[in-house]
Scaffold this motif. Structure first.
Motif, PDB file in Angstrom:
ATOM      1  N   ALA A  59      32.303  43.457  40.055  1.00  7.80           N
ATOM      2  CA  ALA A  59      32.193  43.117  41.472  1.00  7.80           C
ATOM      3  C   ALA A  59      30.850  42.465  41.761  1.00  7.80           C
ATOM      4  O   ALA A  59      29.920  42.554  40.953  1.00  7.80           O
ATOM      5  N   PRO A  60      30.724  41.773  42.898  1.00 12.98           N
ATOM      6  CA  PRO A  60      29.445  41.152  43.246  1.00 12.98           C
ATOM      7  C   PRO A  60      28.315  42.178  43.285  1.00 12.98           C
ATOM      8  O   PRO A  60      28.536  43.366  43.539  1.00 12.98           O
ATOM      9  N   GLU A  61      27.109  41.710  43.046  1.00 11.97           N
ATOM     10  CA  GLU A  61      25.948  42.579  43.036  1.00 11.97           C
ATOM     11  C   GLU A  61      25.806  43.284  44.386  1.00 11.97           C
ATOM     12  O   GLU A  61      26.003  42.702  45.444  1.00 11.97           O
ATOM     13  N   GLY A  62      25.483  44.562  44.330  1.00  9.28           N
ATOM     14  CA  GLY A  62      25.323  45.340  45.550  1.00  9.28           C
ATOM     15  C   GLY A  62      26.539  46.136  45.937  1.00  9.28           C
ATOM     16  O   GLY A  62      26.469  46.990  46.830  1.00  9.28           O
ATOM     17  N   VAL A  63      27.673  45.880  45.291  1.00  7.21           N
ATOM     18  CA  VAL A  63      28.903  46.638  45.554  1.00  7.21           C
ATOM     19  C   VAL A  63      29.080  47.671  44.454  1.00  7.21           C
ATOM     20  O   VAL A  63      29.213  47.313  43.278  1.00  7.21           O
ATOM     21  N   ALA A  64      29.040  48.938  44.817  1.00  9.18           N
ATOM     22  CA  ALA A  64      29.164  50.012  43.823  1.00  9.18           C
ATOM     23  C   ALA A  64      30.622  50.193  43.435  1.00  9.18           C
ATOM     24  O   ALA A  64      31.379  50.903  44.093  1.00  9.18           O
ATOM     25  N   MET A  65      31.016  49.503  42.391  1.00  6.73           N
ATOM     26  CA  MET A  65      32.413  49.531  41.954  1.00  6.73           C
ATOM     27  C   MET A  65      32.460  49.245  40.459  1.00  6.73           C
ATOM     28  O   MET A  65      31.666  48.453  39.942  1.00  6.73           O
ATOM     29  N   GLY A  66      33.385  49.881  39.762  1.00 10.50           N
ATOM     30  CA  GLY A  66      33.583  49.585  38.355  1.00 10.50           C
ATOM     31  C   GLY A  66      34.232  48.222  38.193  1.00 10.50           C
ATOM     32  O   GLY A  66      34.264  47.409  39.116  1.00 10.50           O
ATOM     33  N   SER A  67      34.765  47.959  37.035  1.00  5.83           N
ATOM     34  CA  SER A  67      35.370  46.656  36.776  1.00  5.83           C
ATOM     35  C   SER A  67      36.571  46.433  37.689  1.00  5.83           C
ATOM     36  O   SER A  67      37.303  47.363  38.028  1.00  5.83           O
ATOM     37  N   ILE A  68      36.772  45.187  38.097  1.00  3.21           N
ATOM     38  CA  ILE A  68      37.905  44.842  38.962  1.00  3.21           C
ATOM     39  C   ILE A  68      38.914  43.959  38.220  1.00  3.21           C
ATOM     40  O   ILE A  68      39.840  43.429  38.816  1.00  3.21           O
ATOM     41  N   GLY A  69      38.708  43.830  36.919  1.00  5.87           N
ATOM     42  CA  GLY A  69      39.632  43.062  36.084  1.00  5.87           C
ATOM     43  C   GLY A  69      39.193  43.142  34.645  1.00  5.87           C
ATOM     44  O   GLY A  69      38.043  43.472  34.343  1.00  5.87           O
ATOM     45  N   GLY A  70      40.112  42.854  33.747  1.00  3.63           N
ATOM     46  CA  GLY A  70      39.763  42.868  32.329  1.00  3.63           C
ATOM     47  C   GLY A  70      40.930  42.413  31.483  1.00  3.63           C
ATOM     48  O   GLY A  70      42.060  42.266  31.972  1.00  3.63           O
TER      49      GLY A  70
END
Length: 456
Positions: free
Chosen positions: A310-321
Motif C-alpha cells: 500500500a502507499p506509504e503511510g497506510v498501515a496495511m500488509g500486502s494488497i496483492g501478490g
C-alpha cells in the motif's frame, strides 16, 4: 431469552454500502482483466483434501480449513489413531475435503482436468472467496475474496511484464497512487541458498527471509539458526539486509553476489528483462522495487515473485501478490506447463481506499429517484413514471406504503436518494410531476418527458 446470534471470528456481514463499494473495486478489476484478454472461470468452494495439502508448505497446511465427513465421521477413524489421540493422522481419516486456501492450486487442478477443452496459452481470471484459519487482525480475515489472473502454457517473460502493467492499470483506475510493486525471483533465492551451502534448506531459508518486515533482521537470523543454517552461512548473506540504491544498482549487487551460481544469474537476468521493459513502457500509479528478501513463503513459485504494498503511510500488509510456478500442474500429472499469475486482495484494497477517502461519492448512489406514495390512484400514476425511468436506465423505486409524507422523506434522506417525485391530485389532473432535489430543496413541476430529460 434467546441467545444473541453471532458469526465466526474472521468473518463479516456486509452492509449495502459496503457491498456497493466492493462491487466498485471488483468491477474495475474485472474490466481490466477482460481488457488484458483473460477469461472467467469458477471452481468449487471446497476441494478434495489431497488437492490442497502439501502445496503451501507446512505453515500453509496448518491454515487449511478441513471439512468433517458427513454422518458418523469417527467410524472411519483408525483405532490406533483414536487411541493415541493422533489428531494429524486422524484428520485424513475423518476429513476428505477442505475449503480452498487460494485460487491458484484449484486453477492448476482445473487445467489438468480440462486440458482437452482449453487452448494454450490459457488466460483465466477468477473472483471468488477463499478461507484460511489465520489469526484475525486488521486486514486479515479467515474468509476473504481473491481476484486472480493467471496464464498457463507460456514461458515468455512478456507475461510478467503484462502483469506489472495490469497491476498498474487497476490501481491507476482506482485512483490509488504510490503503491509499490516489489519483485524478486525464486531462482535468485535458490542461488543465494546455493552459494552459502544451504541448497538443501531452501524452504527454511526463504520462509525465514520472507519475515524480515515482520520480525526484523535479528528475528530472521534467529529463525535461520533454529532451522539449522550456520552462522557462517548467515554472515555471507548479510548484504541482503541492507540492499540500497536504484533497482539497477541492486541488480548489480545481486549479480556480484551470485556470479558463481548459474541458477542465481538466470534469476537476475529475468529480473533485468522485466524491469527494463516495464520502465521503457512506463507506469502510472506504481513504484517498482527489487526486493531481494521477498519470498512469499509458497513452495510452488519457481521464477518471478510479486508483492504489492500500500502507499506509504497506510498501515496495511500486502494488497496483492503472485509469481511464476513452472511445475504446479506437474503435481497433478500434467508436466511441462508453465504458469504465472497475480492476485488482488479485495478486502485490503477496500480498507486502503476507505482510509484514503478514494471512493467516489457516486459509488454508493443506488436509488436515484424515489416516487412518493399518496394512495392507490397516485401510486399507479407514479408507477407509470417509474417504468419510464427504469427504461432510461435510471434507478428508481416507489415507496410501497401510503405513509405520512415526513416518513417517506426521512426514508429518502437516510438512503441518500438525491431526488423525490411528488404526484398528488393536482399533478394527476395536470398530467405533471413535481421533482424535488433533496440536496438543495429546489422543486420543479414538469411533464413526464421534461422530467426524463432533466434526469438523463
Amino acid at each position: 431469552m434467546a441467545k444473541k446470534p453471532g458469526i465466526p471470528k474472521g468473518t463479516r456481514d456486509f452492509t449495502p454500502e459496503e457491498v456497493t463499494k466492493r462491487n466498485y473495486i471488483t468491477g474495475i478489476i474485472k474490466t481490466q482483466f477482460q481488457r488484458y484478454g483473460f477469461q472467467p472461470i469458477e471452481t468449487p468452494s471446497f476441494e478434495n483434501s489431497d488437492t490442497l495439502l502439501g502445496k503451501y508448505g507446512d505453515e500453509g497446511d496448518r491454515l487449511i480449513f478441513r471439512i468433517l465427513n458427513s454422518g458418523d465421521f469417527l467410524r472411519k477413524a483408525k483405532p490406533d489413531h483414536l487411541e493415541n489421540r493422533d489428531s494429524n493422522a486422524m484428520a485424513s481419516d475423518i476429513s476428505e475435503k477442505a475449503l480452498r486456501y487460494d485460487l491458484t492450486v484449484p486453477f492448476a487442478r482445473y487445467v489438468v482436468m480440462h486440458q482437452n477443452e482449453i487452448d494454450l496459452p490459457f488466460k483465466r481470471y477468477q473472483i471468488q472467496p477463499v478461507w484460511r484459519a489465520d489469526r484475525p487482525q486488521k486486514g486479515r480475515f479467515r474468509e476473504f475474496y481473491q481476484c486472480d489472473a493467471d496464464v498457463v502454457g507460456s514461458n515468455s517473460l512478456w507475461q510478467e511484464v503484462e502483469f506489472v502493467k495490469l497491476y498498474d492499470a487497476v490501481f491507476h483506475e482506482l485512483g490509488l497512487k504510490g503503491v509499490t510493486i516489489k519483485i524478486n525471483n525464486r531462482k535468485v533465492l535458490a542461488g543465494l541458498a546455493e552459494i552459502i551451502g544451504a541448497a538443501d534448506k531452501l524452504i527454511d531459508f526463504t520462509v525465514a527471509l520472507d519475515k524480515l518486515d515482520k520480525i526484523g533482521e535479528e528475528g530472521v537470523k534467529k529463525e535461520m539458526l533454529e532451522k539449522g543454517l550456520s552462522e557462517q552461512a548467515i554472515e555471507r548473506i548479510q548484504p541482503l539486509f541492507a540492499f540500497e540504491g536504484s533497482n539497477e544498482e541492486r541488480l548489480d549487487q545481486l549479480e556480484a553476489m551470485l556470479k558463481t551460481s548459474e541458477e542465481g544469474m538466470k534469476g537476475v537476468e529475468e529480473l533485468r528483462f522485466i524491469f527494463s521493459n516495464v520502465s521503457a513502457l512506463g507506469v502510472l500509479a506504481a513504484n517498482l522495487e527489487v526486493d531481494v528478501t521477498l519470498a512469499r513463503g509458497l513452495n510452488y513459485y519457481t521464477g518471478a515473485i510479486f508483492e504489492v504494498g500500500a502507499p506509504e503511510g497506510v498501515a496495511m500488509g500486502s494488497i496483492g501478490g503472485g509469481g511464476r510456478y513452472d511445475d504446479l500442474t506437474g503435481i497433478f500429472g500434467l508436466k511441462g506447463v508453465s504458469g504465472v499469475g497475480i492476485s488482488f486482495g479485495l478486502d485490503r484494497i477496500y480498507l486502503v481506499l476507505e482510509e484514503l477517502g478514494l471512493f467516489p461519492e457516486s459509488v454508493t448512489e443506488n436509488t436515484r429517484v424515489l416516487i412518493l406514495n399518496f394512495g392507490e390512484a397516485e401510486a399507479f400514476y407514479g408507477m407509470e413514471l417509474l417504468q419510464q425511468l427504469r427504461n432510461k436506465g435510471i434507478n428508481a423505486e416507489l415507496y410501497p406504503d401510503a405513509a405520512k409524507m415526513k416518513k417517506q422523506m426521512n426514508y429518502a434522506n437516510k438512503r441518500n436518494i438525491p431526488y423525490v417525485v411528488l404526484a398528488g391530485t393536482q399533478e394527476m389532473n395536470d398530467a405533471t410531476y413535481t421533482l424535488k432535489n433533496m440536496s438543495n430543496g429546489e422543486q420543479d413541476t414538469l411533464k413526464q418527458q421534461e422530467l426524463l430529460d432533466k434526469l438523463t
